[in-house]
Design a protein around this motif. Structure first.
Motif, short mmCIF file in Angstrom:
data_model
loop_
_atom_site.label_atom_id
_atom_site.label_comp_id
_atom_site.label_asym_id
_atom_site.label_seq_id
_atom_site.Cartn_x
_atom_site.Cartn_y
_atom_site.Cartn_z
N VAL A 173 0.86 -1.19 0.00
CA VAL A 173 0.00 0.00 0.00
C VAL A 173 0.89 1.24 0.00
N ILE A 174 0.29 2.39 -0.19
CA ILE A 174 1.08 3.62 -0.30
C ILE A 174 1.78 3.93 1.02
N PRO A 180 5.13 -1.49 8.11
CA PRO A 180 6.11 -0.81 7.25
C PRO A 180 6.70 -1.70 6.16
N GLY A 181 6.70 -3.01 6.37
CA GLY A 181 7.25 -3.90 5.36
C GLY A 181 6.46 -3.91 4.08
N SER A 182 5.18 -3.54 4.15
CA SER A 182 4.34 -3.47 2.95
C SER A 182 3.86 -2.05 2.70
N SER A 183 4.63 -1.06 3.17
CA SER A 183 4.33 0.35 2.97
C SER A 183 5.36 0.95 2.02
N ILE A 184 4.92 1.48 0.90
CA ILE A 184 5.86 1.99 -0.10
C ILE A 184 6.65 3.17 0.46
N ILE A 188 10.74 3.04 0.64
CA ILE A 188 11.59 4.02 -0.04
C ILE A 188 12.48 4.73 0.97
N ALA A 189 11.89 5.17 2.09
CA ALA A 189 12.66 5.89 3.10
C ALA A 189 13.77 5.03 3.67
N ALA A 190 13.55 3.73 3.76
CA ALA A 190 14.56 2.83 4.30
C ALA A 190 15.83 2.84 3.46
N ARG A 191 15.71 3.18 2.18
CA ARG A 191 16.90 3.25 1.32
C ARG A 191 17.83 4.38 1.75
N GLY A 195 14.02 4.84 9.56
CA GLY A 195 13.18 3.79 10.09
C GLY A 195 11.79 4.29 10.44
N VAL A 196 10.99 3.41 11.00
CA VAL A 196 9.60 3.74 11.33
C VAL A 196 9.53 4.93 12.29
N LEU A 197 10.42 4.99 13.27
CA LEU A 197 10.39 6.06 14.26
C LEU A 197 10.84 7.40 13.68
N ASP A 198 11.41 7.38 12.49
CA ASP A 198 11.86 8.62 11.85
C ASP A 198 10.78 9.24 10.97
N ILE A 199 9.62 8.60 10.88
CA ILE A 199 8.61 9.02 9.91
C ILE A 199 7.29 9.33 10.61
#
Length: 512
Positions: A173-174, A180-184, A188-191, A195-199
């Motif tokens: 999903v978007i 987060p593993g299935s969140s675009i 993208i941000a992981a590249r 991480g999750v706590l940064d967003i």
């Protein structure tokens, strides 16, 4: 988006506009997360600009000029690090530099009056030019520091990407912080190491079967933000913000707080026709992905194709190393589409058992379905002359229909103005339903309704301390002579502080 929250005392002081606006610049000189405020008397000038780009994201940059009479900001003068005595550079390190170097974090805060705490507003970085010394005559010594935000770094991530193996995201999903593993957005941000706590993000549930990342992190995120009407920013509260909100009006510009205003028509944004074109990816389950059919072919009496394998004759390509069995699927409409991503593909045993021959069996020398997602690497070996009747591979697939199009216009506007078109392509158009229709149609209708409507833009100046404003926040314009807009959105803002001049905030706003 909303303005940053300020306490009541500061809000009242901003409204009264009787005290001088002050700025604070704190720098993490050592790179350890400890911010040291520089003396306020040394801040000669501070300018910060935030801008929403046409591509969808909001970026921030600026510069600060320090009084360098005491040599506190000389990047090639090394001394013991003593911030209490304005000795910031420290001793020379292994790379030849001290603490005054590019990349250091800079936190910018504002207030007005003497007894009201500073409000943290921006978190930026020293740009690649570092601390720039300027000397004019004997006493004119200053240091200029260019400032950029995290988006500046995210734009450069494509310099290090692997062009031969771009990352692919499937079945996602978007945006979804819970998964987060299935969140675009999160993938993208992981590249960029986020991480999750940064967003800080909203949930956007539209589904995409397949996305190939070919651009920088910031370019990909900006495209997502534009397509799903989200606010994208590398902000103070979180390294990355991706939120979709509809907030009430945050501030009114009127005769009591505006020193200059200019209104203009946003005619250059007018469009009455939209043309969308993209590669549409579809999912297929348990499909035939490949069937051998290379010439030479010998047809039987009932026109069934067969493929002779001769032990002492010329070898077929499938008998040689490196043969690629490229996948494709046939849709219910009869179209043949190339497969971009296959999974649950037949294993070696299943593929071997499915081989049909008229004569001695062929052996499978190579069968690799993991190295590539769009094809298998196959090698068939023969120990005697035989006829291959059938070799097939099955599995689940995501296939792309290139140049899929959607066209929308307003016939009344076209008849009056002629065709004024905008061509749009993006890999992020979803077919998930929103308000009962596929999202790409919903997005097209919403965008056309906005672009065909006559809208106004405004340029405003004020000396008020509206440093808590932010791009994306809705505001009202209420002045005389028709300079009125009930709801507009800030698309650009500039905050200019000078030690010996009045504070100036300028805003570019556009009607929704």
């Amino acid at each position: 988006m909303r303005f940053y929250a300020v306490e009541d005392r500061l809000r009242d002081a901003i409204a009264e506009c009787r005290t001088r606006i002050r700025a604070e610049v704190a720098i993490d000189f050592t790179g350890t997360g400890v911010f040291v405020p520089v003396p306020e008397s040394q801040i000669l000038e501070l300018e910060v600009t935030s801008l929403r780009e046409e591509t969808g994201g909001t970026i921030t940059w600026g510069h600060v000029i320090f009084d360098n009479e005491t040599g506190a900001y000389c990047p090639r003068y090394f001394d013991t690090y003593r911030p209490d005595y304005n000795k910031y550079n420290g001793l020379q390190q292994e790379d030849g530099c001290g603490n005054l170097r590019p990349g250091r974090q800079v936190r910018i805060s504002y207030t007005t009056g003497q007894d009201i705490p500073f409000v943290k507003r921006f978190l930026l970085y020293v740009d690649e030019n570092g601390f720039q010394q300027t000397a004019t005559g004997y006493r004119g010594r200053v240091c200029t520091v260019g400032l950029v935000d995290l988006a500046f770094r995210l734009k450069k991530t494509d310099r290090e990407k692997d062009w031969t193996n771009p990352e692919v995201i499937v079945h996602s999903v978007i945006c979804d912080k819970e998964f987060p593993g299935s969140s675009i957005v999160h993938r993208i941000a992981a590249r960029a190491g986020l991480g999750v706590l940064d967003i800080d993000c909203s949930t956007v549930t539209e589904y995409l079967p397949y996305v190939k990342l070919t651009r920088s992190v910031w370019d990909e995120l900006s495209d997502l933000a534009r397509t799903y009407n989200a606010h994208l920013e590398t902000a103070l509260e979180k390294p990355l913000v991706f939120v979709n909100t509809e907030d009430e009006v945050q501030y009114s510009f009127d005769s009591t707080n505006t020193t200059h205003i200019r209104m203009h028509d946003l005619r250059e944004q007018y469009r009455n026709t939209l043309r969308f074109r993209w590669t549409r990816y579809r999912e297929f389950a348990e499909k035939e992905l490949w069937r051998y059919g290379d010439p030479p072919i010998v047809y039987t009496g009932n026109l069934r194709p067969t493929f002779p394998f001769i032990l002492d004759g010329e070898r077929r390509e499938v008998e040689q190393d490196g043969y690629g069995a490229r996948y494709s699927v046939t849709t219910d409409e009869g179209k043949t589409l190339p497969v971009a991503y296959a999974e649950n593909v037949d294993d070696l045993e299943t593929f071997t058992d499915s081989l049909e021959t008229d004569g001695p069996a062929l052996t499978v020398g190579v069968y690799d379905t993991t190295t590539h997602r769009d094809r298998a690497i196959v090698r068939l070996d023969t120990e005697s002359d035989t006829l291959l009747l059938s070799a097939r591979i099955h599995g689940d697939a995501i296939a792309g229909e290139s140049n899929f199009s959607h066209y929308i216009d307003d016939p009344v506007e076209v008849a009056r103005e002629g065709t004024v078109a905008k061509n749009i392509t993006t890999p992020y158009l979803s077919e998930s339903l929103r308000d009962g229709i596929p999202y790409y149609r919903h997005y097209a209708a919403t965008l056309l309704a906005r672009l065909k409507r006559p809208r106004k833009g405004f340029f405003l100046k004020t000396n008020r301390a509206v440093f808590h404003a932010r791009v994306g926040a809705p505001v009202r314009v209420a002045l005389s002579d028709g300079l009125v807009s009930e709801r507009s959105e800030i698309v650009r803002m500039e905050l200019r502080y000078k030690a010996r001049e009045a504070f100036v905030a300028t805003f570019f706003v556009e009607e929704d």
